[in-house]
Design a protein around this motif. Structure first.
Motif, mmCIF file in Angstrom:
data_model
loop_
_atom_site.group_PDB
_atom_site.id
_atom_site.type_symbol
_atom_site.label_atom_id
_atom_site.label_comp_id
_atom_site.label_asym_id
_atom_site.label_seq_id
_atom_site.Cartn_x
_atom_site.Cartn_y
_atom_site.Cartn_z
ATOM 1 N N UNK A 151 -0.689 -7.632 -9.404
ATOM 2 C CA UNK A 151 0.126 -6.511 -8.950
ATOM 3 C C UNK A 151 0.751 -6.862 -7.613
ATOM 4 N N UNK A 152 2.026 -6.566 -7.471
ATOM 5 C CA UNK A 152 2.704 -6.730 -6.191
ATOM 6 C C UNK A 152 2.753 -5.384 -5.479
ATOM 7 N N UNK A 153 2.148 -5.317 -4.309
ATOM 8 C CA UNK A 153 2.152 -4.090 -3.527
ATOM 9 C C UNK A 153 3.123 -4.240 -2.359
ATOM 10 N N UNK A 154 4.034 -3.296 -2.225
ATOM 11 C CA UNK A 154 5.013 -3.328 -1.140
ATOM 12 C C UNK A 154 4.768 -2.165 -0.187
ATOM 13 N N UNK A 155 4.542 -2.499 1.083
ATOM 14 C CA UNK A 155 4.265 -1.506 2.111
ATOM 15 C C UNK A 155 5.418 -1.468 3.101
ATOM 16 N N UNK A 156 5.895 -0.264 3.387
ATOM 17 C CA UNK A 156 6.988 -0.089 4.337
ATOM 18 C C UNK A 156 6.494 0.696 5.541
ATOM 19 N N UNK A 157 6.799 0.174 6.735
ATOM 20 C CA UNK A 157 6.418 0.824 7.984
ATOM 21 C C UNK A 157 7.643 1.515 8.588
ATOM 22 N N UNK A 158 7.423 2.668 9.181
ATOM 23 C CA UNK A 158 8.520 3.391 9.806
ATOM 24 C C UNK A 158 8.797 2.898 11.210
ATOM 25 N N UNK A 159 9.085 1.606 11.313
ATOM 26 C CA UNK A 159 9.392 1.014 12.613
ATOM 27 C C UNK A 159 10.700 0.235 12.507
ATOM 28 N N UNK A 160 11.588 0.446 13.433
ATOM 29 C CA UNK A 160 12.873 -0.236 13.419
ATOM 30 C C UNK A 160 12.687 -1.742 13.512
ATOM 31 N N UNK A 161 13.370 -2.453 12.625
ATOM 32 C CA UNK A 161 13.327 -3.908 12.651
ATOM 33 C C UNK A 161 12.095 -4.522 12.029
ATOM 34 N N UNK A 162 11.200 -3.686 11.478
ATOM 35 C CA UNK A 162 9.985 -4.210 10.865
ATOM 36 C C UNK A 162 10.171 -4.217 9.354
ATOM 37 N N UNK A 163 10.229 -5.393 8.720
ATOM 38 C CA UNK A 163 10.530 -5.460 7.285
ATOM 39 C C UNK A 163 9.349 -5.018 6.437
ATOM 40 N N UNK A 164 9.602 -4.656 5.179
ATOM 41 C CA UNK A 164 8.502 -4.334 4.262
ATOM 42 C C UNK A 164 7.558 -5.525 4.108
ATOM 43 N N UNK A 165 6.305 -5.223 3.875
ATOM 44 C CA UNK A 165 5.281 -6.257 3.697
ATOM 45 C C UNK A 165 4.856 -6.266 2.231
ATOM 46 N N UNK A 166 4.917 -7.432 1.610
ATOM 47 C CA UNK A 166 4.535 -7.577 0.209
ATOM 48 C C UNK A 166 3.208 -8.318 0.107
ATOM 49 N N UNK A 167 2.315 -7.794 -0.711
ATOM 50 C CA UNK A 167 0.999 -8.388 -0.894
ATOM 51 C C UNK A 167 0.696 -8.501 -2.381
ATOM 52 N N UNK A 168 0.077 -9.600 -2.781
ATOM 53 C CA UNK A 168 -0.311 -9.799 -4.173
ATOM 54 C C UNK A 168 -1.781 -9.424 -4.356
ATOM 55 N N UNK A 169 -2.037 -8.568 -5.334
ATOM 56 C CA UNK A 169 -3.390 -8.139 -5.666
ATOM 57 C C UNK A 169 -3.730 -8.652 -7.056
ATOM 58 N N UNK A 170 -4.880 -9.274 -7.205
ATOM 59 C CA UNK A 170 -5.305 -9.807 -8.495
ATOM 60 C C UNK A 170 -6.538 -9.060 -8.995
ATOM 61 N N UNK A 171 -6.520 -8.738 -10.274
ATOM 62 C CA UNK A 171 -7.616 -7.992 -10.886
ATOM 63 C C UNK A 171 -8.110 -8.724 -12.136
ATOM 64 N N UNK A 172 -9.414 -8.672 -12.347
ATOM 65 C CA UNK A 172 -9.985 -9.147 -13.597
ATOM 66 C C UNK A 172 -11.041 -8.152 -14.049
ATOM 67 N N UNK A 173 -10.846 -7.608 -15.235
ATOM 68 C CA UNK A 173 -11.807 -6.689 -15.822
ATOM 69 C C UNK A 173 -12.517 -7.344 -16.986
ATOM 70 N N UNK A 174 -13.815 -7.108 -17.098
ATOM 71 C CA UNK A 174 -14.612 -7.696 -18.178
ATOM 72 C C UNK A 174 -15.530 -6.629 -18.771
ATOM 73 N N UNK A 175 -15.596 -6.576 -20.086
ATOM 74 C CA UNK A 175 -16.530 -5.686 -20.761
ATOM 75 C C UNK A 175 -17.883 -6.371 -20.800
#
Length: 260
Positions: free
Chosen positions: A171-195
């Motif tokens: 999953x790609x998570x994009x976080x935006x801060x309400x600060x002038x000149x501060x770009x959005x931050x993108x983070x990769x989240x990995x998940x593994x589910x097992x029965x």
């Protein structure tokens, strides 16, 4: 607005959920209120091998019943000071042509001194796959900027897999801060589910549940693993969970529930 804790553990599922705040005040996983959110989010990158598409294969039962006013009350032990309010389905919403069930929180909710905002959490089921759609809106307060995290979906259970079978999701998570000149931050989240196990009989807080699935969910963020085991009972939903990772350890157990 209710206070929310930014949590790194899925359970959060698990969320989970839904652990520790990052240095900039953003947690790797949590949620944001946005009435203009798009519908189901396809988080598969081009050429990826994720297993997070809708699953048309028939379900083996209802392991997380979704209906208005369904409610689950848990007791927590471990690294939390108090139990949250009952987890409750409070409405439905059509997003991108798909019906979701809006839930007040997913496993963990508590206050912070500086961050107050609205969490937007929705659930849906397709075939044997259960999804949690998450997003967060934290307005500027106490000298801190506003924070928004764009919506994305996480698979929380596949009830039609056999014991030992698993799925992965990026999953790609994009976080935006309400600060002038501060770009959005993108983070990769990995998940593994097992029965891990199926058809279990499990006693939780004095009540015995049959036809239980035990699941292991590992969430990897910035090289750190958060592991949660969750037990889902047929026609009831989640009945208990155990989570560990990066200095965090807590357990939750179902004490009462209402299924409509």
């Amino acid at each position: 607005m209710k206070k929310i804790t930014l949590i790194a553990s899925l359970l959060l599922l698990i969320s989970l959920s839904l652990t520790s705040c990052e240095a900039d005040g953003i947690d790797p996983v949590y949620y944001i209120n946005n009435n203009n959110n798009p519908g189901p989010v396809n988080n598969n990158p081009p050429g990826g091998d994720n297993d997070d598409d809708d699953d048309p294969v028939a379900s083996e039962g209802d392991y997380f019943p979704m209906a208005l006013n369904n409610e689950w009350d848990f007791i927590y032990t471990g690294d939390f000071d108090e139990d949250p309010a009952p987890m409750k389905i409070i409405g439905t919403e059509v997003i991108g042509g798909v019906t979701y069930y809006k839930i007040n929180h997913y496993f963990q909710e508590s206050g912070t001194d500086d961050l107050t905002g609205e969490a937007d959490i929705h659930l849906r089921k397709n075939g044997g796959t259960y999804y949690e759609r998450v997003s967060v809106d934290i307005p500027a307060a106490n000298g801190l900027p506003s924070i928004t995290i764009a919506p994305y979906e996480i698979i929380v259970l596949k009830d039609n897999l056999e014991v030992g079978e698993s799925w992965t999701q990026t999953v790609t998570q994009t976080t935006t801060y309400g600060m002038s000149g501060f770009p959005p931050v993108t983070m990769t989240l990995n998940f593994k589910g097992t029965i891990m196990q199926k058809d279990l009989t499990v006693t939780v807080e004095g009540e015995t549940f049959t036809d239980v699935i035990k699941e292991k969910m590992v969430q990897t963020i910035m090289g750190a693993d958060y592991t949660t085991y969750i037990w889902f009972a047929k026609n009831v939903g989640p009945i208990k969970s155990e989570s560990t990772g990066e200095g965090l350890s807590y357990q939750m157990a179902l004490t009462s529930y209402i299924i409509n």
